[in-house]
Design a protein around this motif. Structure first.
Motif, short mmCIF file in Angstrom:
data_model
loop_
_atom_site.label_atom_id
_atom_site.label_comp_id
_atom_site.label_asym_id
_atom_site.label_seq_id
_atom_site.Cartn_x
_atom_site.Cartn_y
_atom_site.Cartn_z
N SER A 169 80.46 60.93 38.03
CA SER A 169 81.26 59.98 38.70
C SER A 169 81.96 60.02 39.76
N HIS B 251 71.29 58.72 31.19
CA HIS B 251 72.16 59.92 31.06
C HIS B 251 71.62 60.20 29.32
N PRO C 171 72.70 62.64 26.40
CA PRO C 171 73.65 63.12 25.61
C PRO C 171 73.76 64.35 25.48
N ILE D 176 77.95 63.68 29.29
CA ILE D 176 77.76 62.28 29.22
C ILE D 176 79.09 61.55 29.37
N ASP D 177 80.28 62.02 29.56
CA ASP D 177 81.57 61.60 29.65
C ASP D 177 81.39 60.89 31.14
N ARG E 297 79.87 57.46 31.17
CA ARG E 297 80.85 56.42 30.36
C ARG E 297 81.82 56.15 31.62
N GLU E 298 82.22 57.12 32.37
CA GLU E 298 83.06 56.58 33.52
C GLU E 298 82.55 55.74 34.54
N PHE F 83 79.77 53.73 33.81
CA PHE F 83 79.45 52.33 33.31
C PHE F 83 80.73 51.75 33.00
N LEU F 84 81.79 52.17 32.60
CA LEU F 84 83.08 51.54 32.51
C LEU F 84 83.72 50.89 33.38
N PHE G 135 72.77 50.38 30.35
CA PHE G 135 72.68 51.88 29.93
C PHE G 135 71.71 52.27 29.45
N SER H 162 70.15 55.75 27.41
CA SER H 162 70.23 57.22 26.87
C SER H 162 68.64 57.94 26.85
#
Length: 406
Positions: free
Chosen positions: A134, A195, A197, A204-205, A208-209, A211-212, A220, A222
């Motif tokens: 990110s 991404h 997992p 993976i975080d 998440r950053e 995407f959010l 998204f 996986s």
């Protein structure tokens, strides 16, 4: 599929080397691919994803960032900002010689780079990240053993994969200066995040950053069980095919037929398909491509103009012979016509009208297959000369040009 080597200038004037993967048919659109940190355009994941997209009709340019692979320059003098500039230079190449990219695809740090470069490539309609951090300073964990030395001495050798690179303090300063959240929030393009997992290089975080932070439309996917470099060929192929399917929803297709009203019968419209030689040729019911060979800067995606001229003569010759043989009910099983074009000095061609020092010569070899008599063969050979295209080519031709308002 075809692969064309391309060379273009970076923002600093150094030569960057890329590979343009072209589909067999007219491209649906162009994509620009950014490879992972310290990798190169020919890393297996980049190659497989690009070729999978080409199989689905997309042209994909992947290239080596400054100082990597076949590109010139010193990697030690590069940084995240220079990577972004290299991407913009690659997009400029596509815009000038083909068509600006509709898709921006980035793997690992290349994913962060396409997110940052997207606002400078207005024609891009979608961005795809694969195992991307990110923020670019995520790569500092790869340099952890030498960061103190870099900060103190300004430079230190760092082993990345199988190679050693000199990393400078300006690199660390640059990657920490980018506010990626603003880039992601203001993307204003469709976003697809891939991404795994179980990615141990970029967790993976990070996905998440991204995407959010991003606004819709966003998706998204996986990549279960895939490693960071997508070393399993099936994972890379899956990514390429998924991008192709997903893109249909979010991008326009500039290479779909755009002539809403077909030309009148007997008329032909020739339109540009890129900024080099690729052309779309359309009649009232048919369309095809014309191009030039790779050797002269074309993409070799269709016959060149002289090949089409020979084809017209050959097709007309074959049709005329067949029509006459059928009318006479002669046992002609097949007719093959081989043609070639060249220029000869006028004095080498007895009976040819001089046109400067050279004349155009079309050679036509006709093979008649079947249980034909000698007289029948000679008559069919004579009939070949009565082919309408043959007569047109031998007549004095006047080309009347008219400039029309566009």
């Amino acid at each position: 599929m075809q692969r064309i080597k391309v060379t273009f200038k970076s923002d600093q004037g150094t030569d960057l080397v890329g590979a343009l993967e072209l589909p067999d048919q007219n491209p649906l659109g162009y994509a620009l691919f950014a490879h992972c940190f310290s990798c190169g355009k020919d890393i297996p994941a980049a190659t497989r994803i690009s070729r999978s997209l080409a199989e689905k009709g997309f042209a994909v340019l992947r290239f080596d960032f400054t100082g990597l692979g076949g590109s010139n320059g010193d990697f030690g003098n590069t940084n995240f900002s220079s990577n972004v500039k290299d991407l913009v230079a690659a997009a400029n190449l596509l815009r000038e010689q083909y068509t600006a990219p509709a898709l921006l695809i980035g793997h690992s740090l290349g994913g962060a780079a396409v997110l940052a470069a997207a606002e400078q490539i207005p024609e891009a309609e979608a961005v795809i990240t694969i195992g991307a951090p990110s923020t670019p300073d995520h790569v500092t964990h790869l340099l952890s053993e030498q960061i103190e030395t870099i900060e103190k001495e300004g430079i230190a050798p760092v082993k990345l994969g199988s190679r050693t690179f000199n990393i400078t303090k300006q690199f660390l300063t640059d990657i920490s200066a980018h506010n990626m959240k603003d880039h992601i929030k203001n993307l204003k393009k469709a976003l697809l995040v891939f991404h795994s997992p179980v990615d141990t290089t970029v967790g993976i975080d990070e996905a998440r950053e991204i995407f959010l932070t991003a606004k819709h439309p966003k998706s998204f996917v996986s990549l279960d069980q895939a490693d960071h470099l997508l070393t399993n060929a099936a994972d890379a192929v899956y990514v390429g095919r998924t991008i192709a399917a997903w893109a249909e929803r979010y991008i326009s297709f500039p290479y779909a037929p755009v002539q809403a009203t077909p030309p009148a019968k007997g008329h032909i419209i020739v339109s540009e398909e890129n900024k080099t030689f690729l052309r779309n040729i359309q009649t009232d019911h048919h369309s095809w491509l014309a191009d030039e060979p790779l050797a002269v800067g074309g993409g070799n995606q269709g016959p060149d103009p002289y090949e089409m001229l020979l084809a017209a003569l050959g097709a007309c010759t074959s049709m005329t012979i067949r029509m006459y043989a059928n009318h006479k009910k002669w046992p002609l099983d097949d007719v093959k016509v081989e043609l070639s074009h060249n220029r000869e000095h006028s004095q080498d061609c007895a009976g040819c009208e001089k046109n400067g020092n050279q004349i155009d010569v079309m050679e036509r070899n006709i093979e008649l297959i079947g249980d034909l008599t000698d007289d029948q063969r000679q008559r069919l050979f004579q009939i070949a000369g009565k082919c309408p295209v043959h007569r047109t080519l031998e007549n004095k031709i006047e080309v009347r040009d008219k400039l029309v308002e566009g």
